[in-house]
Scaffold this motif. Structure first.
Motif, PDB file in Angstrom:
ATOM      1  N   GLU A  98      10.889  -0.421   6.980  1.00 59.67           N
ATOM      2  CA  GLU A  98      12.337  -0.523   7.104  1.00 59.67           C
ATOM      3  C   GLU A  98      12.747  -1.948   7.467  1.00 59.67           C
ATOM      4  O   GLU A  98      13.730  -2.483   6.962  1.00 59.67           O
ATOM      5  N   SER A 103      15.813   1.846  19.269  1.00 58.31           N
ATOM      6  CA  SER A 103      15.556   2.073  17.855  1.00 58.31           C
ATOM      7  C   SER A 103      14.237   1.392  17.557  1.00 58.31           C
ATOM      8  O   SER A 103      14.014   0.245  17.936  1.00 58.31           O
ATOM      9  N   ARG A 113      22.879  -0.569  21.899  1.00 57.46           N
ATOM     10  CA  ARG A 113      23.168   0.716  21.264  1.00 57.46           C
ATOM     11  C   ARG A 113      22.081   1.741  21.585  1.00 57.46           C
ATOM     12  O   ARG A 113      22.191   2.895  21.208  1.00 57.46           O
ATOM     13  N   GLY A 140      10.397   8.435  16.402  1.00 59.61           N
ATOM     14  CA  GLY A 140      11.692   7.776  16.523  1.00 59.61           C
ATOM     15  C   GLY A 140      12.147   7.563  17.955  1.00 59.61           C
ATOM     16  O   GLY A 140      13.260   7.125  18.191  1.00 59.61           O
ATOM     17  N   THR A 141      11.294   7.887  18.949  1.00 64.72           N
ATOM     18  CA  THR A 141      11.668   7.623  20.337  1.00 64.72           C
ATOM     19  C   THR A 141      10.549   6.852  21.013  1.00 64.72           C
ATOM     20  O   THR A 141       9.462   6.724  20.459  1.00 64.72           O
ATOM     21  N   ASN A 155      12.925   0.129  15.148  1.00 64.27           N
ATOM     22  CA  ASN A 155      12.938  -1.119  14.398  1.00 64.27           C
ATOM     23  C   ASN A 155      12.628  -2.291  15.302  1.00 64.27           C
ATOM     24  O   ASN A 155      11.888  -3.192  14.946  1.00 64.27           O
ATOM     25  N   SER A 194       5.789   1.262  18.192  1.00 61.93           N
ATOM     26  CA  SER A 194       6.309   0.844  16.891  1.00 61.93           C
ATOM     27  C   SER A 194       5.626   1.620  15.768  1.00 61.93           C
ATOM     28  O   SER A 194       6.090   1.611  14.642  1.00 61.93           O
ATOM     29  N   LEU A 206      21.479  -4.702  19.265  1.00 64.53           N
ATOM     30  CA  LEU A 206      20.774  -3.465  18.912  1.00 64.53           C
ATOM     31  C   LEU A 206      20.392  -2.683  20.159  1.00 64.53           C
ATOM     32  O   LEU A 206      20.584  -1.468  20.239  1.00 64.53           O
ATOM     33  N   TRP A 243       8.588   2.005  10.235  1.00 67.76           N
ATOM     34  CA  TRP A 243       9.500   1.065  10.900  1.00 67.76           C
ATOM     35  C   TRP A 243       9.311  -0.335  10.383  1.00 67.76           C
ATOM     36  O   TRP A 243      10.268  -1.093  10.259  1.00 67.76           O
TER      37      TRP A 243
END
Lengths: 268, 267
Positions: free
Chosen positions: A51, A230, A227, A36-37, A232, A31, A224, A48
């Motif tokens: 956000e 992420s 998909r 981003g991965t 987040n 986190s 989420l 994150w």
């Protein structure tokens, strides 16, 4: 009995604990990844989290989840205590075991069955899917666990207390509020806490009975996660982990203080 | 006895709960299973259930649930046993339970990262020279993650059973010349069988009806009874067939409970 564990045994336990906790710390670790991965740690960032706190939609969902959890835990605790008092008051063995079986139906039923049957129920009853259907469902599946947490306390209470109170002239209400309820308070707290965690954790039942406009955290994480990754979600999970630990520690101390052998339960 | 009537009055909310949320849902599922997709009364759903497609799915579901239960037990029993031998065993037990309170979805999500193509598991395999493999969306990942999620529920009842065990039994067995293995097989295991049974029960029934993991971790390759119900209710909107599968799942559930039900007196 007081033999020390052999190295192999200790290693086994260490391994089990490692496997149990590694995924959680893995999530928390990434986190803070600016990449981003979940496989390439680039550099430390709090983006994150930033956000997350900027996402009003998500914050509303968190609020929904908390409101549902608190309300359903509160109401199911009241109904559960009533149920436990009733089951305890039943003298006939046959009737008692019938009620106990009925009580445990929702505990042993798989979530999918509960979800599907409640969906039918709410549709038939004309309850719009959304906040109220989710709240009712959560109350419904939390009641039996409260009953099971309160009942042992009632059973271990000596009936002489009640006789004594009666002899001293206490009314039924007096007996209930001054003798029985104080005695079973630890059980009530444990039940409330379990109901809270049931509600916070539930995914399957909510997934069935939630409409389009309403979502709880679990359902949101599911959509989420479908998909893909992420970060987040990672940030969210660190916060939830922290929250869970605080809850558990709090619960541990409450039960520790009130009973010597605090009955620990597991989520279904 | 004189206060019975009064208690009944208080108890109305609880009765309402039993009627509306315990009895009514089961009856409704039963009722819906008797209607086909167009809303006509028929037994076609039951006929369909006994076609190879659904029977295979049921069999598959049982097989996966069996594997999940088996591996949970395989790892849970020694863990529970060793935990009872530690100092501060209640604290260690609590630490086993804590992960079960972390949201299920998050744990599943963590494995998306760990088992991913570039994930930590593949990194590890490369380091030890096996090379990276497709882990996500396989039977292995599905069973591993399921065991991961269910194992605390298996450990807890076994731990409680072991904890209640009177240590003098073990001493007696030792004194009478039993080996460690014999002591385990003839004394410890039979006496903790109730714990094992209730552990198997709390793992097997949910394992039959998993549906979220099958989507996230096994990429729809594994179809359990739970997945099928969810599919029929929320995707195809064929509530009749969904209810029929649910009826069978309920029947299986009662059978399993009867099979593993260690009836103790009281609660």
């Amino acid at each position: 009995m007081k033999k020390k564990l052999s190295p192999v045994s200790s290693l086994f336990l260490v391994l089990i604990f490692f496997i149990l906790y590694a995924p959680i710390f893995f999530l928390i670790f990434y986190s803070f990844n600016s990449g981003g991965t979940m496989f390439n740690f680039e550099s430390f960032t709090l983006d994150w989290y930033r956000e997350l706190f900027g996402d009003t939609r998500l914050l509303i969902i968190v609020l929904n989840t908390l409101v549902i959890a608190l309300l359903s835990a509160l109401i199911s605790t009241i109904i559960g205590v009533i149920g436990a008092l009733y089951i305890h008051s039943v003298k006939k063995r046959q009737t008692k075991s019938t009620f106990l079986s009925l009580n445990s139906v929702l505990i042993v039923s798989p979530d999918v069955i509960i979800g599907a049957s409640f969906l039918i129920l709410f549709t038939m009853a004309g309850i719009k899917l959304g906040f109220y259907s989710v709240l009712l469902a959560h109350i419904a599946f939390s009641v039996p666990i409260v009953v099971l947490m309160v009942l042992p306390k009632l059973m271990e209470m000596s009936p002489t207390y009640i006789d004594a109170a009666r002899d001293l002239g206490a009314s039924s209400i007096g007996v209930l509020t001054k003798v029985i309820l104080p005695y079973i308070t630890p059980g009530i707290f444990a039940g409330f806490f379990m109901a809270l965690t049931y509600s916070l954790d539930d995914f399957a039942v909510t997934f069935f009975v939630t409409g389009n406009g309403f979502s709880t955290l679990s359902v949101e994480i599911y959509s989420l996660a479908r998909r893909g990754v992420s970060l987040n979600i990672n940030a969210l999970s660190s916060l939830l982990f922290l929250f869970t630990v605080i809850l558990v520690v709090g619960y541990y101390f409450i039960t520790k203080r009130s009973t010597k052998s605090g009955g620990m339960g597991v989520r279904k | 006895m004189g206060n019975k009537a009064k208690f009944n009055l208080y108890s109305i909310p609880y009765f309402l709960w039993i009627v509306f949320f315990v009895i009514a849902p089961i009856l409704l599922v039963l009722y819906y299973s008797l209607f086909d997709i167009d809303g006509n009364f028929s037994l076609v759903n039951y006929k369909n259930f006994f076609t190879p497609v659904y029977l295979m799915m049921t069999l598959n579901s049982f097989w996966y649930a069996f594997l999940i239960t088996f591996f949970s037990l395989l790892f849970a029993y020694p863990t529970a046993y060793l935990l009872t031998k530690t100092k501060h065993k209640q604290l260690w037990l609590l630490l086993i339970i804590v992960p079960s309170w972390i949201n299920l979805l998050l744990k599943a999500y963590a494995f998306l990262g760990i088992f991913g193509t570039y994930g930590a598991a593949n990194k590890f395999l490369e380091t030890i020279g096996i090379g990276s493999k497709q882990i996500l969306f396989t039977d292995f990942s599905f069973i591993f993650v399921s065991v991961y999620i269910f194992i605390p529920f298996m450990i807890l009842p076994i731990f409680n059973a072991l904890n209640k065990l009177n240590p003098t039994f073990m001493d007696a067995a030792n004194d009478l010349g039993a080996s460690t293995w014999t002591t385990f097989r003839r004394v410890i295991f039979p006496l903790t069988l109730d714990g094992v049974k209730s552990g198997c029960q709390v793992v097997f029934i949910p394992a039959l009806s998993l549906f979220m993991l099958t989507r996230l971790i096994s990429g729809n390759r594994v179809i359990t009874l739970g997945t099928a119900i969810e599919q029929h209710f929320l995707v195809i909107q064929d509530w009749g067939m969904g209810s029929t599968i649910a009826v069978f799942l309920i029947i299986f559930m009662f059978l399993i409970m009867a099979l593993t039900g260690a009836r103790k007196r009281g609660v």
